[in-house]
Design a protein around this motif. Structure first.
Motif, PDB file in Angstrom:
ATOM      1  N   ILE A  29     -21.134  -1.522  -8.442  1.00 16.67           N
ATOM      2  CA  ILE A  29     -21.142  -0.100  -8.845  1.00 16.67           C
ATOM      3  C   ILE A  29     -19.726   0.466  -8.719  1.00 16.67           C
ATOM      4  O   ILE A  29     -19.277   1.283  -9.504  1.00 16.67           O
ATOM      5  N   LEU A  30     -19.026  -0.043  -7.680  1.00 13.87           N
ATOM      6  CA  LEU A  30     -17.668   0.445  -7.424  1.00 13.87           C
ATOM      7  C   LEU A  30     -16.731  -0.764  -7.493  1.00 13.87           C
ATOM      8  O   LEU A  30     -16.934  -1.757  -6.785  1.00 13.87           O
ATOM      9  N   ASP A  31     -15.738  -0.664  -8.376  1.00 15.55           N
ATOM     10  CA  ASP A  31     -14.792  -1.786  -8.561  1.00 15.55           C
ATOM     11  C   ASP A  31     -13.474  -1.342  -7.919  1.00 15.55           C
ATOM     12  O   ASP A  31     -12.696  -0.621  -8.519  1.00 15.55           O
ATOM     13  N   LEU A  32     -13.289  -1.707  -6.638  1.00 18.16           N
ATOM     14  CA  LEU A  32     -12.165  -1.189  -5.852  1.00 18.16           C
ATOM     15  C   LEU A  32     -11.111  -2.270  -5.650  1.00 18.16           C
ATOM     16  O   LEU A  32     -11.437  -3.398  -5.259  1.00 18.16           O
ATOM     17  N   HIS A  33      -9.860  -1.911  -5.958  1.00 18.47           N
ATOM     18  CA  HIS A  33      -8.744  -2.862  -5.765  1.00 18.47           C
ATOM     19  C   HIS A  33      -7.655  -2.184  -4.943  1.00 18.47           C
ATOM     20  O   HIS A  33      -7.134  -1.140  -5.357  1.00 18.47           O
ATOM     21  N   VAL A  34      -7.323  -2.758  -3.787  1.00 20.91           N
ATOM     22  CA  VAL A  34      -6.244  -2.218  -2.968  1.00 20.91           C
ATOM     23  C   VAL A  34      -5.028  -3.131  -3.130  1.00 20.91           C
ATOM     24  O   VAL A  34      -5.131  -4.341  -2.968  1.00 20.91           O
ATOM     25  N   ARG A  35      -3.859  -2.509  -3.494  1.00 23.36           N
ATOM     26  CA  ARG A  35      -2.681  -3.320  -3.786  1.00 23.36           C
ATOM     27  C   ARG A  35      -1.507  -2.879  -2.932  1.00 23.36           C
ATOM     28  O   ARG A  35      -1.356  -1.686  -2.627  1.00 23.36           O
ATOM     29  N   ASP A  36      -0.674  -3.814  -2.559  1.00 22.53           N
ATOM     30  CA  ASP A  36       0.524  -3.534  -1.758  1.00 22.53           C
ATOM     31  C   ASP A  36       1.667  -3.165  -2.698  1.00 22.53           C
ATOM     32  O   ASP A  36       2.073  -3.982  -3.542  1.00 22.53           O
ATOM     33  N   LEU A  37       2.184  -1.964  -2.547  1.00 20.42           N
ATOM     34  CA  LEU A  37       3.266  -1.505  -3.428  1.00 20.42           C
ATOM     35  C   LEU A  37       4.455  -2.472  -3.400  1.00 20.42           C
ATOM     36  O   LEU A  37       5.168  -2.640  -4.403  1.00 20.42           O
ATOM     37  N   ARG A  38       4.637  -3.143  -2.277  1.00 20.71           N
ATOM     38  CA  ARG A  38       5.790  -4.058  -2.149  1.00 20.71           C
ATOM     39  C   ARG A  38       5.669  -5.255  -3.103  1.00 20.71           C
ATOM     40  O   ARG A  38       6.650  -5.953  -3.358  1.00 20.71           O
ATOM     41  N   ASP A  39       4.468  -5.472  -3.654  1.00 20.65           N
ATOM     42  CA  ASP A  39       4.318  -6.569  -4.629  1.00 20.65           C
ATOM     43  C   ASP A  39       5.143  -6.303  -5.883  1.00 20.65           C
ATOM     44  O   ASP A  39       5.376  -7.203  -6.687  1.00 20.65           O
ATOM     45  N   TRP A  40       5.580  -5.052  -6.068  1.00 27.03           N
ATOM     46  CA  TRP A  40       6.383  -4.687  -7.247  1.00 27.03           C
ATOM     47  C   TRP A  40       7.844  -4.464  -6.885  1.00 27.03           C
ATOM     48  O   TRP A  40       8.553  -3.743  -7.561  1.00 27.03           O
ATOM     49  N   THR A  41       8.284  -5.067  -5.763  1.00 25.45           N
ATOM     50  CA  THR A  41       9.715  -5.034  -5.439  1.00 25.45           C
ATOM     51  C   THR A  41      10.294  -6.422  -5.779  1.00 25.45           C
ATOM     52  O   THR A  41       9.546  -7.384  -5.953  1.00 25.45           O
ATOM     53  N   SER A  42      11.610  -6.474  -5.866  1.00 24.65           N
ATOM     54  CA  SER A  42      12.188  -7.775  -6.244  1.00 24.65           C
ATOM     55  C   SER A  42      13.281  -8.231  -5.272  1.00 24.65           C
ATOM     56  O   SER A  42      13.776  -9.339  -5.385  1.00 24.65           O
ATOM     57  N   ASP A  43      13.638  -7.394  -4.313  1.00 24.74           N
ATOM     58  CA  ASP A  43      14.676  -7.834  -3.361  1.00 24.74           C
ATOM     59  C   ASP A  43      14.043  -8.543  -2.161  1.00 24.74           C
ATOM     60  O   ASP A  43      12.851  -8.425  -1.916  1.00 24.74           O
TER      61      ASP A  43
END
Ligand SMILES: Nc1ncccc1[N+](=O)[O-]
Length: 240
Positions: A29-43
């Motif tokens: 019923i609920l499609d919840l995804h928790v993501r780490d913002l640091r996954d979009w860093t490159s350094d």
């Protein structure tokens, strides 16, 4: 409903695997995804913040990781087939105040993205950019300062999630609650009928449903007058 959460502390949201929301996720019923913002860093240090232009204490969250993350999540397939744009929510003490009406409004959306800020906040250009991807809402839980948006996001997801059909077993229980009808809820009692010399109000043992309903309404008005007169229309605020 699909909900995406962006945070540098994703484990804050482990609690959402429990209880009603956990069951709603298992039931699809609920499609919840928790993501780490640091996954979009490159350094190497996975940097998400830097010093503020114009000086001042603290650090500001850099726009680049947010831009890359929002591009990806806004394009994520939401529950509905229609390509409706997501609602992108940034918890902020500088936002509109979150109320039950806000929860009800947002519970009918197909795709919510929560962006949890930390430090002194997020570079303002992120909110401007996000407006090209979806409806942007800065929302506050109240006039106090938390260290970031995670706790506010948990509260909002719980308040919104429980209104999604199928999440709460008995929808009836959603109706008689504080703030649903604009008033605080009436007091509740259960067995035993007497506890430490304190008896349950006789009216509740009478079996007379009309009298019970009237008593409960009176209790709602009395409590609201005493604790939250601001919720009452002007003419009802005086203590009678
Ligand atoms: N009050 C808050 N303080 C910091 C971040 C978010 C907040 N809020 O209420 O959404």
């Amino acid at each position: 409903m699909r909900i995406d959460v962006l945070s540098i502390f994703p484990s804050y949201f482990d609690g959402l695997t429990l209880s009603l929301l956990g069951k709603a996720r298992d039931a699809g019923i609920l499609d919840l995804h928790v993501r780490d913002l640091r996954d979009w860093t490159s350094d190497r240090h996975r940097t998400v913040d830097d010093t503020p232009y114009g000086g001042g204490a603290g650090m500001v969250m850099k726009p680049e990781p947010w831009g890359l993350a929002l591009d990806e999540l806004a394009a994520a397939p939401s529950a509905s087939a229609d390509a409706s744009r997501p609602t992108i929510i940034f918890p902020s003490p500088a936002g509109e105040v979150f109320t039950q009406a806000t929860a009800r409004e947002l519970s009918s959306r197909q795709h919510l993205i929560f962006g949890c800020g930390r430090y002194e906040g997020i570079d303002e250009r992120v909110f401007e950019y996000a407006a090209d991807l979806g409806e942007v809402r800065l929302i506050s839980l109240g006039d106090y300062v938390l260290n970031g948006g995670e706790v506010a996001t948990m509260a909002m997801i719980e308040a919104i999630g429980r209104l999604i059909p199928g999440v709460v077993g008995n929808p009836e229980s959603l109706v008689e609650e504080s703030h649903e009808d604009g008033l605080l809820e009436y007091p509740s009692y259960t067995k035993p009928s007497s506890w430490r010399d304190r008896a349950v109000p006789d009216v509740l043992l009478s079996g007379n449903h009309a009298v019970i309903a009237s008593w409960r309404r009176d209790q709602q008005l009395e409590r609201t007058r005493r604790r939250r007169p601001d919720l009452l229309p002007e003419e009802d605020r005086s203590e009678s």
